[in-house]
Design an enzyme around this catalytic site. Structure first.
Site, PDB file in Angstrom:
ATOM      1  N   HIS A 192      -3.393   7.921 -13.478  1.00 29.14           N
ATOM      2  CA  HIS A 192      -2.013   8.172 -13.910  1.00 29.14           C
ATOM      3  C   HIS A 192      -1.954   8.419 -15.415  1.00 29.14           C
ATOM      4  CE1 HIS A 192      -0.395   7.101  -9.997  1.00 29.14           C
ATOM      5  NE2 HIS A 192       0.784   7.497 -10.418  1.00 29.14           N
ATOM      6  N   LYS A 200       2.344  -0.188  -2.259  1.00 33.28           N
ATOM      7  CA  LYS A 200       2.863  -1.466  -1.766  1.00 33.28           C
ATOM      8  C   LYS A 200       3.699  -2.119  -2.858  1.00 33.28           C
ATOM      9  CE  LYS A 200      -1.064  -4.447  -3.000  1.00 33.28           C
ATOM     10  NZ  LYS A 200      -0.834  -5.732  -3.651  1.00 33.28           N
TER      11      LYS A 200
HETATM   12  S1  SF4 Z   1      -4.472  -7.974   0.512  1.00 37.96           S
HETATM   13 FE1  SF4 Z   1      -4.862  -9.135  -1.360  1.00 37.96          FE
HETATM   14  S2  SF4 Z   1      -6.600  -8.160  -2.301  1.00 37.96           S
HETATM   15 FE2  SF4 Z   1      -5.772  -6.729  -0.824  1.00 37.96          FE
HETATM   16  S3  SF4 Z   1      -4.340  -5.434  -1.920  1.00 37.96           S
HETATM   17 FE3  SF4 Z   1      -3.162  -7.141  -1.102  1.00 37.96          FE
HETATM   18  S4  SF4 Z   1      -3.141  -8.678  -2.733  1.00 37.96           S
HETATM   19 FE4  SF4 Z   1      -4.775  -7.210  -3.208  1.00 37.96          FE
END
Ligand code: SF4
Lengths: 186, 281
Positions: free
Chosen positions: A38, A103
């Protein structure tokens, strides 16, 4: 629950119809980019240099995969935290970026840019990289190979599961979802 | 004096790094399945199904559970009657991390200088090593690959000594609420109370090594764990923060004595990809 198949690059007519909470299966092309990529994209934009790929209408996936085993397309391939990209995102959306996959929630500025420039933010399943890898049929590094896991890759995906989190109408699944299940206001 | 070869330690660490990244513990899996039954949101139930399915694929295909294969956090409990031969203990551990992350096709996520250079070290070293000297002639090694997403949402607060369990609870609830979907809920919440600033942070991390949902043996602390869990789950964040009844699977609190003027509280968040494996040599 119903899922809507959509093609990426996503055409503008489809963007208008998407609503926070809709579940989609994305097929087509995604470009990966994390923090370091980015930073370089923004530097290129700011200095008027050509980007390593045509961003207009495209979808970015906030991903730094684990290495592929020999014979495999990719390693584990789930999303990273989108909020770290928030500062870079409004100029990219203004430059034509149409969709993002990651996410976690986005900043007010990103949500505003999504509304203003008619884009969309999807979330996919954080921590399900082994499962998500199954939807990735092709992966090729197209820029910044020196960034290793953070290089930009062009992915071809089939039925990549995602959920609309922020839409052009101001819908926000993080707010809506939580409101429906909250029993304690702190 | 019992002799343990450095090479054995390297092999064990390499194996544990891979095993931890491929195999989700049965305790975590059971907790996720229980959460699936209790979850009220259809979307959240579907997400939990996918997380459970992901664990199966990772185990079968030896594919990392998550692409963030973490900082390799290594806990050593070294028996005082153990003599390490044939090399340096910390080098042996680092070699194990280097080997394990290469052999397992795990993502290397460590950068050297944290401010300007941020150059990837290329082999996921250095690990973060915590060593404790204990009685006996055994060496216990636990490897916890700790992802950045959840670690970034951790917090240390020095509360006033008069603050009670309500303030501690509020602090945890606030930490989880502000973290939202970033640390990949459902979470396991590591909580350290007491000690000093640095010691309580470690206490919070060590608490994550406990089997999921096993209460603290002290009834008062167990009660606190339960009360915090209830409050956290009433936030409505749910899996991935998209709304739901299950924001956390468990709260693991550990306490230790502290200074008359202090009440340090540390929150170390663990995502649902709660990976750790251990062995006793
Ligand atoms: S599951 Fe845990 S290690 Fe994997 S992306 Fe999510 S916070 Fe990060």
């Amino acid at each position: 629950m119903d899922t809507l198949p959509i093609a990426s690059p996503i055409n503008a007519g489809v963007i208008d119809k998407l609503r926070a909470g809709d579940r989609v299966l994305i097929s087509g092309v995604l470009y990966t980019a994390r923090d370091a990529a980015h930073r370089r994209l923004i530097e290129a934009l700011d200095s008027g240099k050509e980007l390593p790929f045509d961003l207009v209408g495209q979808t970015l996936y906030y991903l730094g995969p684990s290495p592929a085993r020999p014979g495999q397309v990719i390693g584990s391939a789930g999303p990273t935290t989108s909020a770290r990209m928030d500062g870079y995102t409004p100029p990219l959306i203004a430059a034509g970026l149409r969709a993002m996959v990651g996410k976690g929630s986005r900043s007010p500025e990103v949500k505003e840019a999504i509304k203003q420039h008619r884009a969309v933010y999807f979330v996919t399943i954080g921590g399900a990289g082994a499962l998500l890898a199954r939807s990735i049929k092709k992966a090729e590094v197209i820029a910044y190979p020196d960034l290793a896991a953070e290089a930009i890759m062009r992915l071809e995906v089939e039925d990549f599961p995602s959920i609309v989190a922020n839409d052009i109408h101001g819908g926000d699944l993080f707010q809506q979802g939580r409101a429906s299940f909250q029993k304690d206001s702190l | 004096m019992r002799k343990i070869e450095a090479r054995e330690i390297t092999e064990a660490v390499s194996r544990l790094c891979q095993q931890a990244n491929f195999e989700l513990g049965q305790d975590v899996l059971q907790a996720l399945k229980k959460a699936r039954q209790r979850e009220e949101s259809p979307l959240a139930r579907d997400i939990l199904d996918n997380i459970i399915k992901n664990a199966g694929i990772a185990r079968e295909e030896k594919l990392p559970l998550c692409q963030d294969c973490g900082t390799a956090v290594v806990f050593l409990k070294v028996g005082q009657d153990v003599h390490i031969t044939g090399g340096d203990l910390y080098d042996a551990v680092a070699d194990g991390v280097c080997h394990g992350y290469a052999q397992g096709y795990l993502r290397k996520s460590m950068v050297s200088q944290p401010l300007s250079a941020r150059t990837n070290t290329g082999d996921n070293t250095p690990p973060v090593i915590h060593t404790e000297i204990v009685p006996g002639d055994a060496l216990k090694i636990a490897v916890m690959p700790k992802g950045g997403g959840a670690e970034n949402m951790s917090r240390l607060v020095m509360l006033k000594p008069g603050a009670g369990s309500k303030d501690v609870t509020d602090l945890v609830v606030k930490t989880v609420a502000e973290a939202g979907g970033n640390p990949c809920p459902p979470l396991i919440i590591g909580l350290g109370i007491g000690g000093t600033a640095e010691r309580t942070m470690l206490l919070a991390k060590e608490a994550l090594l406990r089997p999921v949902g096993q209460p603290n043996p002290d009834p008062e602390i167990a009660e606190l764990e339960e009360a915090i869990l209830k409050r956290v789950n009433s936030l409505g964040l749910g899996p991935l923060g998209l709304g739901g009844a299950i924001t956390a699977l468990a709260v693991h609190a550990e306490v230790m004595p502290t200074h008359i003027a202090s009440l340090p509280v540390a929150v170390n968040l663990q995502c649902h990809s709660a990976r750790h494996q251990e062995v006793v040599l």
